[in-house]
Design a protein around this motif. Structure first.
Motif, PDB file in Angstrom:
ATOM      1  N   VAL A 420       0.829  -1.137  -0.008  1.00  0.00           N
ATOM      2  CA  VAL A 420       0.010   0.010  -0.059  1.00  0.00           C
ATOM      3  C   VAL A 420       1.022   1.341   0.038  1.00  0.00           C
ATOM      4  O   VAL A 420       0.601   2.154  -0.898  1.00  0.00           O
ATOM      5  N   CYS A 455      -0.834  -5.092  -2.009  1.00  0.00           N
ATOM      6  CA  CYS A 455      -2.099  -4.381  -2.698  1.00  0.00           C
ATOM      7  C   CYS A 455      -2.926  -5.643  -3.267  1.00  0.00           C
ATOM      8  O   CYS A 455      -4.270  -5.595  -3.396  1.00  0.00           O
ATOM      9  N   LEU A 466      -7.421   3.360  -2.127  1.00  0.00           N
ATOM     10  CA  LEU A 466      -6.144   3.582  -2.548  1.00  0.00           C
ATOM     11  C   LEU A 466      -6.053   4.301  -3.771  1.00  0.00           C
ATOM     12  O   LEU A 466      -5.157   5.076  -4.181  1.00  0.00           O
TER      13      LEU A 466
END
Length: 530
Positions: A420, A455, A466
């Motif tokens: 992330v 992710c 995101l």
């Protein structure tokens, strides 16, 4: 009642329970919809009812015939159409009898199904699949065709109970219209989960699934949404009330503790002087500790739950505010030509051209265009050509260089091989200090424990947040945003947030979606119907 569930629980091995204490009943003719955030277990519950999963605990009674339309069809890829419908053995039996086989087991098998061929033909035609080859491989069908195929099984088997798991995910506008029409007319009991609000508005009641059970709301989705808004407002009031009560309790606690301390100090002196037995002193200390613990626990759990609920709602509002600020002003003069295509068509080498008539497209700055049409009509191809991702096979096209961004149902802008934090830093065109990137991630509900999460493991809602965070990290807002079925794989809370954000976007918007409510809220000004 046709389905009765008592204290159903489900838990994957070595993990926290998905849900527990699930109790419900489904009555004949009732059309109920299950809602809840992504990960609440909506599909899991439907699979338990369908018999594809076993509950960890609890009792489930089903008192009539049941038919299940799944959300995913991957495990049917190697099946024929007939096998996916579960009628291949019946067709084989009919063929054998027609070829002269008089075995008794074939007659027993076909006792009520001699007309299976005509019934399946009628069912397929009702759902827009007339003439479909029953021996065709499922892998040759589009997502929309697979959904229609399983929906045709409802007509074929006429069950008393129908379970539908996100049935509109792959359906085009015509397919959705067929589903809405069927739901309005059927006498079957229906239990479904969906993010299609038009479908949900045709259901009553709404069941809200959470980790600790199901809450039933009488009425359709519009009524449920209004009730939830009222509950959020009431929760805010309750939180303020309980926080005041807790503050008062803490003040009283402090006074009581001070009195206790003075009393205990006197008792300690008397104890040393022999005035109070030691066992009585110990009892007093214990009583003081218990009293203090009770005071600290007053309203504690309730306040924590209310605060968590309101913090989530406030966080989504904050995300909307950040995005609207980022999208504040368009960078291109309204009316500037961005895409000008004349007589375009597309075809792969050796194949036929996609459209009978060539297409002419004009996109200007400030336009909000929807590309609509049935499955297989070439929406995604035209979308790709307008983005510059595909060159037309014939015709001419002129693309003005602009900053554009694609937000699709698979979130291609998210690199699954990164964490992330790595994903966010890759989009940090503004060269913000790491601390500012961390703060922005927190604003989008990614806290330190998730920064090093892959992710690839994110849910649909997390992918969306995101992706939005990455947009903000870019130095400028995109001139053109391309939305390709962005509401697929999102829960209703995230769909609402997405609508609020892109309804406020002042740039150029091109969107592919079968969701009529979503297109309406996007303030689409024109439509390219394929």
């Amino acid at each position: 009642m046709l389905i009765n569930a008592r204290d159903i629980c489900f838990q994957f091995p070595q993990q926290e329970p998905v849900f527990q204490h699930i109790n419900f009943s489904l009555q004949a003719g009732e059309k109920a919809a299950i809602v809840g955030h992504n990960g609440a277990g909506k599909s899991t519950l439907l699979r338990i009812i369908a018999g594809q999963l076993s509950a960890t605990a609890g009792e489930l009674q089903i008192k009539d015939s049941l038919y299940y339309v799944p959300q995913h069809y991957g495990h049917y890829q190697d099946h024929t159409v007939a096998a996916a419908l579960g009628i291949d053995h019946l067709l084989t039996a009919v063929d054998a009898v027609e070829a002269g086989d008089t075995s008794q087991h074939l007659y027993d098998l076909l006792e009520h199904d001699w007309d299976i061929r005509s019934r399946v033909a009628a069912a397929l035609a009702n759902w827009g699949l007339a003439g479909l080859d029953l021996q065709a491989p499922m892998s040759a069908l589009s997502g929309g065709m697979k959904t229609r195929l399983f929906l045709s099984g409802i007509d074929l088997f006429t069950p008393a109970i129908v379970l539908l798991d996100e049935p509109t995910n792959h359906l085009d506008r015509d397919g959705r219209a067929l589903l809405y029409k069927w739901l309005s007319r059927t006498n079957a009991a229906v239990l479904l989960t969906s993010h299609d609000r038009q479908l949900l508005d045709a259901c009553d009641p709404i069941w809200e699934l959470g980790a600790e059970g199901i809450r039933v709301y009488g009425g359709n989705y519009a009524f449920y949404a209004s009730m939830k808004a009222a509950e959020t407002s009431a929760a805010a009031h309750d939180l303020a009330h309980h926080e005041r009560a807790l503050k008062e309790a803490k003040q009283k606690q402090q006074l009581a503790l001070e009195r206790k301390q003075r009393s205990d100090a006197r008792a300690e002196r008397l104890g040393k002087e022999g005035g109070i037995p030691r066992i009585l002193l110990g009892g007093r200390r214990m009583a003081a500790e218990v009293s203090t613990g009770k005071l600290k626990a007053t309203h504690g759990d309730k306040i924590a739950g209310l605060r968590s609920q309101l913090e989530d709602a406030a966080a989504l509002v904050e995300i909307e505010r950040i995005m609207k600020g980022h999208f504040d002003a368009p960078t291109l003069p309204v009316g500037k030509v961005l895409v000008e295509a004349e007589g375009i068509n597309f075809g792969y080498p050796g194949g036929e051209l996609l459209w009978v008539e060539p297409r002419t497209v004009l996109l200007r700055a400030g336009d909000r265009i929807a590309i609509t049409g049935s499955n297989g009509s070439g929406k995604s191809t035209l979308f790709g050509i307008m983005r510059g991702a595909l060159p037309p096979t014939v015709g001419s096209i002129r693309l003005t260089p602009v900053r554009s961004l694609l937000l699709d149902q698979d979130y291609q802008l998210i690199d699954r091989s990164k964490t992330v934090l790595e994903q966010a830093m890759d989009y940090n065109e503004r060269t913000l200090e790491p601390a500012w990137v961390h703060t922005l991630l927190a604003n989008f509900l990614f806290y330190p424990a998730q920064w090093h999460q892959s992710c690839a493991s994110l849910s649909g809602g997390e992918m969306l947040r995101l992706a939005l965070c990455c947009m903000v990290l870019q130095s400028k807002a995109p001139d053109v945003i391309f939305l390709d079925e962005p509401t697929n794989n999102l829960d209703l809370v995230n769909i609402t947030m997405l609508e609020q954000i892109f309804a406020a976007y002042k740039g150029t918007l091109v969107v592919v979606s079968h969701d009529a409510r979503f297109l309406e809220r996007m303030r689409v000004s024109s439509e390219i119907n394929m």
